[in-house]
Design an enzyme around this catalytic site. Structure first.
Site, PDB file in Angstrom:
ATOM      1  N   ASP A 173      12.878  24.463 -52.115  1.00 50.47           N
ATOM      2  CA  ASP A 173      13.279  24.118 -53.493  1.00 50.47           C
ATOM      3  C   ASP A 173      14.502  23.182 -53.467  1.00 50.47           C
ATOM      4  O   ASP A 173      14.453  22.110 -54.073  1.00 50.47           O
ATOM      5  CB  ASP A 173      13.524  25.385 -54.332  1.00 50.47           C
ATOM      6  CG  ASP A 173      13.887  25.027 -55.754  1.00 50.47           C
ATOM      7  OD1 ASP A 173      12.983  24.629 -56.515  1.00 50.47           O
ATOM      8  OD2 ASP A 173      15.087  25.080 -56.097  1.00 50.47           O
ATOM      9  N   ILE A 216      18.564  25.103 -65.244  1.00 50.95           N
ATOM     10  CA  ILE A 216      18.734  23.642 -65.153  1.00 50.95           C
ATOM     11  C   ILE A 216      18.667  22.984 -66.530  1.00 50.95           C
ATOM     12  O   ILE A 216      19.349  21.982 -66.779  1.00 50.95           O
ATOM     13  CB  ILE A 216      17.719  23.014 -64.169  1.00 50.95           C
ATOM     14  CG1 ILE A 216      18.189  21.628 -63.744  1.00 50.95           C
ATOM     15  CG2 ILE A 216      16.316  22.952 -64.751  1.00 50.95           C
ATOM     16  CD1 ILE A 216      19.503  21.599 -63.017  1.00 50.95           C
ATOM     17  N   LYS A 218      11.784  18.544 -60.729  1.00 54.17           N
ATOM     18  CA  LYS A 218      11.291  18.597 -59.360  1.00 54.17           C
ATOM     19  C   LYS A 218      11.067  20.054 -58.974  1.00 54.17           C
ATOM     20  O   LYS A 218      11.776  20.913 -59.485  1.00 54.17           O
ATOM     21  CB  LYS A 218      12.233  17.895 -58.381  1.00 54.17           C
ATOM     22  CG  LYS A 218      13.702  18.262 -58.479  1.00 54.17           C
ATOM     23  CD  LYS A 218      14.258  19.587 -58.112  1.00 54.17           C
ATOM     24  CE  LYS A 218      13.851  20.341 -56.915  1.00 54.17           C
ATOM     25  NZ  LYS A 218      14.669  21.587 -56.739  1.00 54.17           N
ATOM     26  N   SER A 278      10.613  28.066 -75.450  1.00 56.17           N
ATOM     27  CA  SER A 278      11.073  29.039 -74.464  1.00 56.17           C
ATOM     28  C   SER A 278      10.862  30.435 -75.035  1.00 56.17           C
ATOM     29  O   SER A 278      11.025  30.642 -76.238  1.00 56.17           O
ATOM     30  CB  SER A 278      12.565  28.803 -74.181  1.00 56.17           C
ATOM     31  OG  SER A 278      12.986  29.523 -73.060  1.00 56.17           O
TER      32      SER A 278
HETATM   33  P1  NAP Z   1      14.869  29.330 -64.183  1.00 54.01           P
HETATM   34  O1  NAP Z   1      16.183  29.332 -64.872  1.00 54.01           O
HETATM   35  O2  NAP Z   1      14.496  30.522 -63.385  1.00 54.01           O
HETATM   36  O3  NAP Z   1      13.629  29.091 -65.162  1.00 54.01           O
HETATM   37  C1  NAP Z   1      13.541  28.112 -66.139  1.00 54.01           C
HETATM   38  C2  NAP Z   1      12.759  28.636 -67.328  1.00 54.01           C
HETATM   39  O4  NAP Z   1      11.362  28.546 -67.101  1.00 54.01           O
HETATM   40  C3  NAP Z   1      13.007  30.087 -67.636  1.00 54.01           C
HETATM   41  O5  NAP Z   1      14.157  30.214 -68.393  1.00 54.01           O
HETATM   42  C4  NAP Z   1      11.733  30.522 -68.371  1.00 54.01           C
HETATM   43  O6  NAP Z   1      11.945  30.387 -69.761  1.00 54.01           O
HETATM   44  C5  NAP Z   1      10.691  29.524 -67.935  1.00 54.01           C
HETATM   45  N1  NAP Z   1       9.656  30.189 -67.128  1.00 54.01           N
HETATM   46  C6  NAP Z   1       9.808  30.799 -65.937  1.00 54.01           C
HETATM   47  N2  NAP Z   1       8.623  31.294 -65.508  1.00 54.01           N
HETATM   48  C7  NAP Z   1       7.723  30.980 -66.445  1.00 54.01           C
HETATM   49  C8  NAP Z   1       6.328  31.221 -66.582  1.00 54.01           C
HETATM   50  N3  NAP Z   1       5.637  31.875 -65.647  1.00 54.01           N
HETATM   51  N4  NAP Z   1       5.706  30.746 -67.692  1.00 54.01           N
HETATM   52  C9  NAP Z   1       6.397  30.079 -68.631  1.00 54.01           C
HETATM   53  N5  NAP Z   1       7.722  29.851 -68.555  1.00 54.01           N
HETATM   54  C10 NAP Z   1       8.366  30.287 -67.472  1.00 54.01           C
HETATM   55  O7  NAP Z   1      14.745  28.067 -63.227  1.00 54.01           O
HETATM   56  P2  NAP Z   1      15.695  26.796 -63.051  1.00 54.01           P
HETATM   57  O8  NAP Z   1      16.719  27.078 -62.040  1.00 54.01           O
HETATM   58  O9  NAP Z   1      16.115  26.268 -64.359  1.00 54.01           O
HETATM   59  O10 NAP Z   1      14.646  25.816 -62.337  1.00 54.01           O
HETATM   60  C11 NAP Z   1      13.556  25.259 -63.036  1.00 54.01           C
HETATM   61  C12 NAP Z   1      13.109  24.029 -62.282  1.00 54.01           C
HETATM   62  O11 NAP Z   1      14.220  23.131 -62.192  1.00 54.01           O
HETATM   63  C13 NAP Z   1      12.663  24.312 -60.847  1.00 54.01           C
HETATM   64  O12 NAP Z   1      11.550  23.540 -60.501  1.00 54.01           O
HETATM   65  C14 NAP Z   1      13.864  23.889 -60.009  1.00 54.01           C
HETATM   66  O13 NAP Z   1      13.481  23.426 -58.721  1.00 54.01           O
HETATM   67  C15 NAP Z   1      14.437  22.755 -60.841  1.00 54.01           C
HETATM   68  N6  NAP Z   1      15.875  22.543 -60.615  1.00 54.01           N
HETATM   69  C16 NAP Z   1      16.743  23.594 -60.637  1.00 54.01           C
HETATM   70  C17 NAP Z   1      18.088  23.371 -60.341  1.00 54.01           C
HETATM   71  C18 NAP Z   1      19.123  24.490 -60.357  1.00 54.01           C
HETATM   72  O14 NAP Z   1      20.256  24.247 -59.960  1.00 54.01           O
HETATM   73  N7  NAP Z   1      18.785  25.694 -60.814  1.00 54.01           N
HETATM   74  C19 NAP Z   1      18.530  22.091 -60.047  1.00 54.01           C
HETATM   75  C20 NAP Z   1      17.632  21.052 -60.094  1.00 54.01           C
HETATM   76  C21 NAP Z   1      16.306  21.292 -60.381  1.00 54.01           C
HETATM   77  P3  NAP Z   1      11.414  31.502 -70.798  1.00 54.01           P
HETATM   78  O15 NAP Z   1      11.159  32.762 -70.009  1.00 54.01           O
HETATM   79  O16 NAP Z   1      12.500  31.666 -71.787  1.00 54.01           O
HETATM   80  O17 NAP Z   1      10.167  30.938 -71.391  1.00 54.01           O
END
Ligand code: NAP
Length: 310
Positions: free
Chosen positions: A165, A11, A87, A33
């Site tokens: 989610d 995101i 969120k 990150s």
């Molecule tokens: P993601 O790509 O799986 O994770 C985002 C980043 O968070 C990862 O690249 C990682 O970065 C970091 N991370 C993950 N676990 C961690 C941990 N235990 N400690 C520290 N850093 C950690 O997830 P995403 O899809 O972007 O979603 C993130 C949030 O945005 C969620 O709450 C989701 O509900 C919301 N969201 C997502 C979308 C969508 O379409 N994907 C849409 C709207 C909102 P590093 O490992 O590089 O540190």
């Protein structure tokens, strides 16, 4: 205003980076990150080092999954930074309340963003419903988890919320457009035998006017993806389609909606609202969508369904 993005995953890259790049107010001054980065922007692998070295950056925007988010938010507030939360704003309600206390005690801004509320027709739907008598409202949020969350293990782990989610996006619209408060009365949660969180859920709510309110979330959808809210009132039916991008009144398109692409326009509005919150010295932590998810997880009857493999 200088801002740092924390958690450079899907995101952050899809929505936050372009929204900040297109803003007259914000500049992306750093990222934090372990694996990700943004071209031309200094990245820190360690959050504490970032906080210690970059006193020039007053705001952090946290794009992490919900479980790790609290400790990043709490450290940022303790270090005097304004905080913007993807969120859902946390993994539990109690930790969200703890963040509110921290922000209040330090006079900092804290924003629980709900991007779906910024979809083009949500405000129109809210205005249309404001003075109508509701009889029935049905939320249908059906999508293919393999398409939207490929190999994201955190969504299947405790606190990852599973189908809530995306479902919480629907609940953020529901709580925005209804003129009265509803509360959950029962739910069924379908949990894959090899996972911790639901792949589907049916939710039923009490409405003070006696309307029937139901939400159906399912992550096993092939073909067309469905993000619809249909509200049947005493004088007509309003249907929000495509997550609030389009609206029908009695089956007819209400108005031409600009084609901004998926989630188009939502994130620029979130960043504009964050700037306004800081200017006013305010906090915006509407936790109602998360209350409904917590209630469903507390009251829901669990049904074991087929194991899920990515
Ligand atoms: P993601 O790509 O799986 O994770 C985002 C980043 O968070 C990862 O690249 C990682 O970065 C970091 N991370 C993950 N676990 C961690 C941990 N235990 N400690 C520290 N850093 C950690 O997830 P995403 O899809 O972007 O979603 C993130 C949030 O945005 C969620 O709450 C989701 O509900 C919301 N969201 C997502 C979308 C969508 O379409 N994907 C849409 C709207 C909102 P590093 O490992 O590089 O540190």
């Amino acid at each position: 205003m200088k801002l740092a993005l924390v958690g450079i995953g899907k995101i952050a890259l899809d929505q936050h980076v372009p929204a900040i790049a297109g803003s007259d107010v914000w500049s992306l001054a750093a990222t934090v990150s372990r694996h990700g980065s943004v071209d031309g922007v200094e990245n820190y692998a360690d959050f504490d080092r970032f906080l210690a070295e970059r006193g020039d950056i007053g705001t952090v925007s946290l794009c992490l999954p919900p479980v790790p988010r609290f400790r990043f938010a709490a450290r940022a507030l303790a270090a005097g930074r304004h905080v913007m939360l993807e969120k859902p704003p946390g993994a539990t309600l109690a930790e969200c309340h703890a963040l509110i206390g921290l922000a209040e005690s330090r006079g900092l801004s804290l924003y629980a963003t709900w991007h779906s509320r910024e979809a083009p027709r949500v405000a129109t739907a809210k205005a249309w419903l404001a003075d109508r008598v509701l009889r029935r409202l049905t939320v249908t949020w059906k999508e293919d988890v393999r398409r939207w969350h490929p190999n994201q293990d955190w969504i299947w782990q405790p606190g990852g919320m599973g189908v809530f989610d995306p479902g919480i996006n629907a609940l953020s619209i529901l709580t925005e457009i209804l003129p009265v408060e509803v509360h959950l009365t029962r739910a069924t949660l379908s949990v894959p035998a090899n996972r911790q969180t639901p792949i589907a859920a049916d939710l039923f709510f009490h409405h003070p006017g006696g309307a029937e309110i139901e939400a159906v979330f399912d992550w096993r959808q092939d073909g067309d993806q469905i993000w619809t809210i249909e509200a049947v009132t005493e004088d007509g039916t309003m249907t929000l389609l495509d997550g609030g991008a389009r609206m029908l009144l009695d089956g007819a398109e209400d108005a031409a909606t600009p084609d901004l692409g998926p989630l188009g326009g939502e994130y620029p509005q979130l960043y504009a609202k964050m700037a306004a919150l800081i200017a006013r010295g305010d906090i915006d932590m509407d936790l109602r969508p998360m209350v409904h998810v917590s209630d469903a997880l507390a009251l829901g009857r669990r049904v074991a369904v087929a194991p899920f493999y990515d």
